[in-house]
Design a protein around this motif. Structure first.
Motif, PDB file in Angstrom:
ATOM      1  N   CYS A  87       6.786  -5.142  12.033  1.00 48.09           N
ATOM      2  CA  CYS A  87       6.219  -4.347  10.939  1.00 48.09           C
ATOM      3  C   CYS A  87       6.954  -3.027  10.785  1.00 48.09           C
ATOM      4  CB  CYS A  87       4.729  -4.090  11.184  1.00 48.09           C
ATOM      5  SG  CYS A  87       3.668  -5.540  11.009  1.00 48.09           S
ATOM      6  N   TRP A  88       7.224  -2.357  11.895  1.00 52.44           N
ATOM      7  CA  TRP A  88       7.896  -1.054  11.855  1.00 52.44           C
ATOM      8  C   TRP A  88       9.276  -1.159  11.222  1.00 52.44           C
ATOM      9  CZ3 TRP A  88      11.933   1.737  14.393  1.00 52.44           C
ATOM     10  CH2 TRP A  88      11.810   3.124  14.304  1.00 52.44           C
ATOM     11  N   ALA A 100       0.825  -1.211   0.000  1.00 50.11           N
ATOM     12  CA  ALA A 100       0.000   0.000   0.000  1.00 50.11           C
ATOM     13  C   ALA A 100       0.859   1.262   0.000  1.00 50.11           C
ATOM     14  CB  ALA A 100      -0.929  -0.012   1.215  1.00 50.11           C
ATOM     15  N   VAL A 101       1.906   1.279   0.816  1.00 48.46           N
ATOM     16  CA  VAL A 101       2.794   2.443   0.859  1.00 48.46           C
ATOM     17  C   VAL A 101       3.515   2.618  -0.475  1.00 48.46           C
ATOM     18  CG1 VAL A 101       4.860   3.406   1.957  1.00 48.46           C
ATOM     19  CG2 VAL A 101       3.096   2.323   3.357  1.00 48.46           C
ATOM     20  N   ALA A 102       3.992   1.511  -1.046  1.00 48.02           N
ATOM     21  CA  ALA A 102       4.676   1.593  -2.339  1.00 48.02           C
ATOM     22  C   ALA A 102       3.740   2.097  -3.429  1.00 48.02           C
ATOM     23  CB  ALA A 102       5.225   0.214  -2.725  1.00 48.02           C
ATOM     24  N   LEU A 103       2.494   1.662  -3.386  1.00 48.98           N
ATOM     25  CA  LEU A 103       1.511   2.099  -4.382  1.00 48.98           C
ATOM     26  C   LEU A 103       1.261   3.604  -4.277  1.00 48.98           C
ATOM     27  CD1 LEU A 103      -0.140   0.582  -6.555  1.00 48.98           C
ATOM     28  CD2 LEU A 103      -2.037   0.525  -4.941  1.00 48.98           C
ATOM     29  N   PHE A 115      10.667   5.861   5.558  1.00 49.27           N
ATOM     30  CA  PHE A 115      10.103   4.523   5.791  1.00 49.27           C
ATOM     31  C   PHE A 115      11.190   3.456   5.840  1.00 49.27           C
ATOM     32  CE2 PHE A 115       5.957   6.290   4.375  1.00 49.27           C
ATOM     33  CZ  PHE A 115       5.177   5.795   5.399  1.00 49.27           C
ATOM     34  N   PHE A 116      12.273   3.661   5.087  1.00 51.73           N
ATOM     35  CA  PHE A 116      13.337   2.650   5.034  1.00 51.73           C
ATOM     36  C   PHE A 116      14.263   2.732   6.243  1.00 51.73           C
ATOM     37  CE2 PHE A 116      17.576   1.182   3.688  1.00 51.73           C
ATOM     38  CZ  PHE A 116      17.261  -0.098   3.267  1.00 51.73           C
ATOM     39  N   MET A 117      14.382   3.876   6.877  1.00 50.12           N
ATOM     40  CA  MET A 117      15.358   4.082   7.953  1.00 50.12           C
ATOM     41  C   MET A 117      15.242   3.106   9.120  1.00 50.12           C
ATOM     42  SD  MET A 117      15.781   8.238   8.140  1.00 50.12           S
ATOM     43  CE  MET A 117      16.745   8.124   9.642  1.00 50.12           C
ATOM     44  N   PRO A 118      14.026   2.702   9.580  1.00 48.59           N
ATOM     45  CA  PRO A 118      13.972   1.741  10.696  1.00 48.59           C
ATOM     46  C   PRO A 118      14.687   0.429  10.415  1.00 48.59           C
ATOM     47  CG  PRO A 118      11.834   2.770  10.386  1.00 48.59           C
ATOM     48  CD  PRO A 118      12.688   3.213   9.241  1.00 48.59           C
ATOM     49  N   ASN A 119      14.822   0.049   9.140  1.00 49.56           N
ATOM     50  CA  ASN A 119      15.506  -1.194   8.812  1.00 49.56           C
ATOM     51  C   ASN A 119      16.998  -1.118   9.108  1.00 49.56           C
ATOM     52  OD1 ASN A 119      15.167  -3.918   7.388  1.00 49.56           O
ATOM     53  ND2 ASN A 119      16.845  -2.997   6.223  1.00 49.56           N
ATOM     54  N   TYR A 144      11.669  -1.798   4.126  1.00 49.31           N
ATOM     55  CA  TYR A 144      12.528  -2.615   3.254  1.00 49.31           C
ATOM     56  C   TYR A 144      11.712  -3.268   2.142  1.00 49.31           C
ATOM     57  CZ  TYR A 144      16.101  -6.018   1.945  1.00 49.31           C
ATOM     58  OH  TYR A 144      17.016  -6.769   1.247  1.00 49.31           O
ATOM     59  N   MET A 145      10.580  -3.856   2.520  1.00 52.07           N
ATOM     60  CA  MET A 145       9.727  -4.493   1.517  1.00 52.07           C
ATOM     61  C   MET A 145       9.126  -3.460   0.570  1.00 52.07           C
ATOM     62  SD  MET A 145      10.297  -7.500   2.397  1.00 52.07           S
ATOM     63  CE  MET A 145      11.133  -8.140   3.848  1.00 52.07           C
ATOM     64  N   MET A 146       8.883  -2.252   1.072  1.00 46.07           N
ATOM     65  CA  MET A 146       8.344  -1.179   0.234  1.00 46.07           C
ATOM     66  C   MET A 146       9.274  -0.889  -0.935  1.00 46.07           C
ATOM     67  SD  MET A 146       8.215   2.828   1.173  1.00 46.07           S
ATOM     68  CE  MET A 146      10.013   2.754   1.034  1.00 46.07           C
ATOM     69  N   ILE A 147      10.595  -0.878  -0.689  1.00 48.56           N
ATOM     70  CA  ILE A 147      11.565  -0.609  -1.754  1.00 48.56           C
ATOM     71  C   ILE A 147      11.455  -1.654  -2.863  1.00 48.56           C
ATOM     72  CG2 ILE A 147      14.015  -0.435  -2.294  1.00 48.56           C
ATOM     73  CD1 ILE A 147      12.948   1.925  -0.736  1.00 48.56           C
ATOM     74  N   ILE A 148      11.271  -2.908  -2.486  1.00 44.46           N
ATOM     75  CA  ILE A 148      11.142  -3.979  -3.483  1.00 44.46           C
ATOM     76  C   ILE A 148       9.856  -3.817  -4.274  1.00 44.46           C
ATOM     77  CG2 ILE A 148      10.988  -6.485  -3.811  1.00 44.46           C
ATOM     78  CD1 ILE A 148      12.636  -6.802  -1.255  1.00 44.46           C
ATOM     79  N   TYR A 149       8.769  -3.471  -3.591  1.00 43.74           N
ATOM     80  CA  TYR A 149       7.500  -3.259  -4.290  1.00 43.74           C
ATOM     81  C   TYR A 149       7.566  -2.029  -5.199  1.00 43.74           C
ATOM     82  CZ  TYR A 149       4.966  -6.832  -1.661  1.00 43.74           C
ATOM     83  OH  TYR A 149       4.532  -8.033  -1.145  1.00 43.74           O
TER      84      TYR A 149
END
Length: 304
Positions: free
Chosen positions: A165-166, A100-103, A119-123, A171-176
């Motif tokens: 989730c946080w 959803a965030v990637a979209l 969004f990526f920084m917590p990873n 990380y998954m958002m970048i792939i999407y």
């Protein structure tokens, strides 16, 4: 008569043949390091799972006794089902929110690159640090209810879900995002011209085209859920406790990796063989689930 220059194909073959002959010379250092760093310890670990030992040099072969102890251990069975439930819930939540965030961030909104970074920084933060930070945050809220994350299993479970989730959604958002940006613009324009609404475009165009990204993210979240250790150790440490009638004590928020760790570093050193057997079972479980998930998603890609 002038000598003919060698053709391009001949020059190519003259280059390729020495490279093919020398390729093994460049591969051997990597192969040796892989065998020393992974293959030998892995085989040694399998052997030790059939042994009784305090240290590896005094290992005594006892057969399947360690595996029987592992299967009959109530703490291991509880950790197995707890980890399975946690993994299912985390896989669903992480992938839904990440997609959803990637979209949203691929719709050309202003400042999308900044949002992706945030969004990526917590990873980038370690799991131990995350666990301790979030334990203080949760206890700050739960203190108003005269409880804490270490006193009730449900708080520990959802606390782990929130932390996972946080950390993983970015990380998954970048792939999407990479998958969504690879969808041909012509295909999206054609769907718009044909009168497809946003939901039809999502299910008929977008999702089928990002199936490779869905496969990767599902595999990563599945394996990360089963292998979760540091957040579990820092956030709850397996607490709270439940004592059964037979005297056995079960840590209700203890997951598989933490259970293996606690078993190996038990006061009784002879339990290390059982811990090694649990580790082998754990490996086989994760490998089987990963292969099944990969086969299922591949079949979906072929169908679509």
């Amino acid at each position: 008569m002038k000598n003919k220059k060698p053709s391009g194909g001949l020059r190519s073959s003259l280059i390729k043949k020495p490279i093919k002959r020398m390729s093994f010379l460049f591969m051997w250092p990597t192969i040796i390091c892989f065998c020393i760093g992974f293959v030998w310890p892995f085989l040694q670990g399998i052997y030790l799972s059939f042994c009784k030992f305090r240290i590896t040099s005094d290992a005594q072969f006892i057969g399947f006794g360690n595996y029987l102890k592992a299967i009959q251990d109530p703490t291991f069975i509880h950790a197995f089902w707890y980890t399975a439930l946690f993994t299912i819930v985390s896989v669903i939540f992480i992938n839904l929110f990440a997609f959803a965030v990637a979209l949203i961030l691929t719709k050309g909104i202003k400042g999308s690159n900044i949002f992706r970074t945030v969004f990526f920084m917590p990873n980038l933060i370690g799991g131990i640090v995350l666990g301790y930070i979030w334990s203080m945050i949760f206890d700050g809220f739960l203190s108003r209810l005269n409880t804490s994350i270490l006193m009730e299993t449900k708080y520990g479970f959802w606390g782990l879900i929130i932390v996972m989730c946080w950390q993983q959604i970015g990380y998954m958002m970048i792939i999407y995002v990479a998958g969504l940006q690879s969808i041909p613009e012509d295909m999206m324009e054609a769907a718009s011209i044909d009168g497809a609404n946003s939901w039809q475009t999502l299910f008929k165009i977008t999702i089928p085209n990002v199936m490779p990204s869905i496969t990767i993210c599902t595999f990563l979240t599945l394996s990360n859920g089963f292998k979760l250790f540091d957040q579990n150790l820092a956030l709850t440490g397996g607490q709270p406790f439940i004592q059964h009638a037979d005297g056995s004590v079960v840590k209700t928020t203890e997951m598989l990796a933490l259970n293996i760790y606690n078993t190996f570093y038990n006061i009784n050193p002879t339990a290390r063989g059982a811990a090694q057997a649990k580790a082998v079972i754990f490996f086989l479980l994760v490998a089987a689930l990963s292969l099944l998930q990969l086969k299922f998603t591949r079949e979906k890609e072929v169908q679509q």
